[in-house]
Design a protein around this motif. Sequence first.
Motif, PDB file in Angstrom:
ATOM      1  N   ASN A   1      46.103  -1.695  42.283  1.00  0.00           N
ATOM      2  CA  ASN A   1      45.033  -1.284  42.894  1.00  0.00           C
ATOM      3  C   ASN A   1      44.670  -0.344  41.875  1.00  0.00           C
ATOM      4  N   ASN A   2      44.808  -0.316  40.335  1.00  0.00           N
ATOM      5  CA  ASN A   2      44.235   0.547  39.468  1.00  0.00           C
ATOM      6  C   ASN A   2      44.172   1.933  39.668  1.00  0.00           C
ATOM      7  N   ARG A   3      45.316   2.293  40.316  1.00  0.00           N
ATOM      8  CA  ARG A   3      45.406   3.729  40.632  1.00  0.00           C
ATOM      9  C   ARG A   3      46.032   4.363  39.431  1.00  0.00           C
ATOM     10  N   GLU A   4      45.547   5.688  39.437  1.00  0.00           N
ATOM     11  CA  GLU A   4      45.934   6.393  38.253  1.00  0.00           C
ATOM     12  C   GLU A   4      47.371   6.951  38.202  1.00  0.00           C
TER      13      GLU A   4
ATOM     14  N   ARG B   1      40.036  16.445  31.587  1.00  0.00           N
ATOM     15  CA  ARG B   1      38.618  15.824  31.563  1.00  0.00           C
ATOM     16  C   ARG B   1      37.719  16.436  32.491  1.00  0.00           C
ATOM     17  N   TYR B   2      38.298  17.471  33.369  1.00  0.00           N
ATOM     18  CA  TYR B   2      37.420  17.897  34.387  1.00  0.00           C
ATOM     19  C   TYR B   2      37.417  19.414  34.143  1.00  0.00           C
TER      20      TYR B   2
ATOM     21  N   GLU C   1      38.892  23.918  36.497  1.00  0.00           N
ATOM     22  CA  GLU C   1      39.313  23.946  37.845  1.00  0.00           C
ATOM     23  C   GLU C   1      40.137  22.989  37.922  1.00  0.00           C
ATOM     24  N   ARG C   2      40.463  21.948  37.289  1.00  0.00           N
ATOM     25  CA  ARG C   2      41.339  20.595  37.182  1.00  0.00           C
ATOM     26  C   ARG C   2      42.677  21.107  36.394  1.00  0.00           C
TER      27      ARG C   2
ATOM     28  N   PRO D   1      27.394  21.933  40.107  1.00  0.00           N
ATOM     29  CA  PRO D   1      27.889  21.952  41.489  1.00  0.00           C
ATOM     30  C   PRO D   1      28.208  23.552  41.797  1.00  0.00           C
TER      31      PRO D   1
ATOM     32  N   GLN E   1      31.813  25.029  42.095  1.00  0.00           N
ATOM     33  CA  GLN E   1      32.253  25.321  40.979  1.00  0.00           C
ATOM     34  C   GLN E   1      31.801  26.413  40.086  1.00  0.00           C
TER      35      GLN E   1
ATOM     36  N   LYS F   1      34.658   4.410  33.910  1.00  0.00           N
ATOM     37  CA  LYS F   1      35.141   5.543  33.106  1.00  0.00           C
ATOM     38  C   LYS F   1      34.560   5.192  31.670  1.00  0.00           C
TER      39      LYS F   1
ATOM     40  N   GLY G   1      36.903   7.865  29.324  1.00  0.00           N
ATOM     41  CA  GLY G   1      38.054   8.435  30.212  1.00  0.00           C
ATOM     42  C   GLY G   1      37.586   9.307  31.290  1.00  0.00           C
ATOM     43  N   LYS G   2      36.273   9.403  31.373  1.00  0.00           N
ATOM     44  CA  LYS G   2      35.368  10.105  32.639  1.00  0.00           C
ATOM     45  C   LYS G   2      34.582   9.438  33.434  1.00  0.00           C
ATOM     46  N   PRO G   3      34.963   9.326  34.918  1.00  0.00           N
ATOM     47  CA  PRO G   3      33.936   8.457  35.717  1.00  0.00           C
ATOM     48  C   PRO G   3      32.399   8.961  35.332  1.00  0.00           C
TER      49      PRO G   3
ATOM     50  N   PRO H   1      37.169  -0.034  33.904  1.00  0.00           N
ATOM     51  CA  PRO H   1      36.827   0.091  35.236  1.00  0.00           C
ATOM     52  C   PRO H   1      37.334   1.406  35.810  1.00  0.00           C
ATOM     53  N   MET H   2      36.584   2.056  36.821  1.00  0.00           N
ATOM     54  CA  MET H   2      36.748   3.112  37.730  1.00  0.00           C
ATOM     55  C   MET H   2      38.326   3.099  38.183  1.00  0.00           C
ATOM     56  N   ALA H   3      38.910   4.034  37.898  1.00  0.00           N
ATOM     57  CA  ALA H   3      40.414   4.255  38.543  1.00  0.00           C
ATOM     58  C   ALA H   3      40.399   4.631  39.646  1.00  0.00           C
TER      59      ALA H   3
ATOM     60  N   SER I   1      36.792   8.000  42.152  1.00  0.00           N
ATOM     61  CA  SER I   1      37.771   7.742  40.848  1.00  0.00           C
ATOM     62  C   SER I   1      38.280   9.163  40.434  1.00  0.00           C
ATOM     63  N   ALA I   2      37.614  10.084  40.329  1.00  0.00           N
ATOM     64  CA  ALA I   2      37.897  11.332  39.691  1.00  0.00           C
ATOM     65  C   ALA I   2      38.871  12.228  40.553  1.00  0.00           C
ATOM     66  N   CYS I   3      38.965  11.889  41.733  1.00  0.00           N
ATOM     67  CA  CYS I   3      39.869  12.653  42.679  1.00  0.00           C
ATOM     68  C   CYS I   3      41.393  12.707  42.371  1.00  0.00           C
TER      69      CYS I   3
ATOM     70  N   SER J   1      37.226  17.951  41.022  1.00  0.00           N
ATOM     71  CA  SER J   1      36.469  16.869  39.853  1.00  0.00           C
ATOM     72  C   SER J   1      35.622  15.972  40.662  1.00  0.00           C
TER      73      SER J   1
ATOM     74  N   GLN K   1      32.041  17.577  39.942  1.00  0.00           N
ATOM     75  CA  GLN K   1      31.833  17.316  38.490  1.00  0.00           C
ATOM     76  C   GLN K   1      31.335  15.964  37.966  1.00  0.00           C
ATOM     77  N   VAL K   2      31.693  15.108  38.550  1.00  0.00           N
ATOM     78  CA  VAL K   2      31.296  13.634  38.178  1.00  0.00           C
ATOM     79  C   VAL K   2      29.969  12.986  39.043  1.00  0.00           C
TER      80      VAL K   2
END
Lengths: 144, 230
Positions: free
Chosen positions: A6-9, A19-20, A23-24, A112, A115, B62, B65-67, B87-89, B150-152, B203, B206-207
């Motif tokens: 699933n390409n899940r992180e 990266r964010y 807040e992250r 946003p 934020q 990505k 590293g960022k979507p 590809p998007m995570a 993807s960023a969540c 996140s 932000q994207v």
Amino acid sequence: MDSKKNNREGIGGMANPGRYGIERVAYWLMRLSGLGLLVYFIAHIYETSSILRGEVGWNELMAMTDTPEFHIVLIIVIGMCVFHTVNGIRVMLGHGGIGVGRPTRPDYPYEPASQNMRHKITIYSAIVLAAVAMIYGSTVLFGV
Amino acid sequence: MSDTVKLRIRRSATDDFDEFTIPVQKWTTILECILYAKYKIDHSIAVRYSCRQATCGSCGMKINGKPSLACFTKVSEIDGDTITVEPMANFPVIRDLAVKFDRLFKNHRDIIPYMNNDPPDSSRMHLQSPEELDRFIQFANCIKCGLCNSACPTMATDTSFTGPQALAQAYRYVADSRDKDKDKRLRIIDDSHGIWRCHFAGSCSQVCPKGVDPAMGIQLLRGYMLGLND
């Protein structure tokens, strides 16, 4: 395997705070401090339950925990507790839709509203307060 | 800025990066770099795109590293001369940079993303004041690009989470004064893998390339469900 398909992180992606923005980082610190406090509470229950073994048992455990290593752990616990409390109030209010801004017609470049600066200031304040509390805790525990 | 950049594309066949040297100008977009590599160097690169103007939401990936949307990100916005695209995570990969949107579309459909109301009579449409429109119009800008999902961080670990895209769209329709399906929609997202699983990392907002601010929509919706705002 499923994660790969699933390409899940996974946990690595969830924990990666770089990266964010702040807040992250706060999200990640909140999880980390929450888990740390949970471990501390379990250890604390075990520690206080030693009273059931009478005065001797209690004193034995006190002697075991009265070491520089345990003091360092306690200082970290103080930091986690303060950060988790202050940031937790911010997150709880946010979860109720308080302080996240109002819907508008966005214009480029999009910033946003959820934020906003109040959130950033609260996060930095939580980190600073935690650091101050840790410094105070170390002066008490190490008698500096 | 250098006249060329090194473009690194993650290839699904080898699960490794292929590198290409791409000539660029300051207005060149990442999508143009990828298409240059595809047309002039390696035809087998798979990438999805359409409008090239951040309207269709097809070219999410990505970037370093960022979507981001490849068509909406210029080379001049990237630090350094190396651009890494993946590809998007949190989306299954079809090939290279193209990913499956099945789950995003399913979650979107599940929250009933359309207005339900009695048909208006011919002389009087469903009236709405500008103030009532302002309550949700921001969330109607969603182009379903999937960058927020993807960023969540919750999407990264929870396979059942509804996701910021669908939750923000739930708010869009709940906040619409003309809609009559609020309760039905709220029952759907009132789930342990629904709105309560959002932890307000922010996140997603932000994207978002359209300024939708899904995090705001989700918190406002949660506040509405908790009776803290109207």
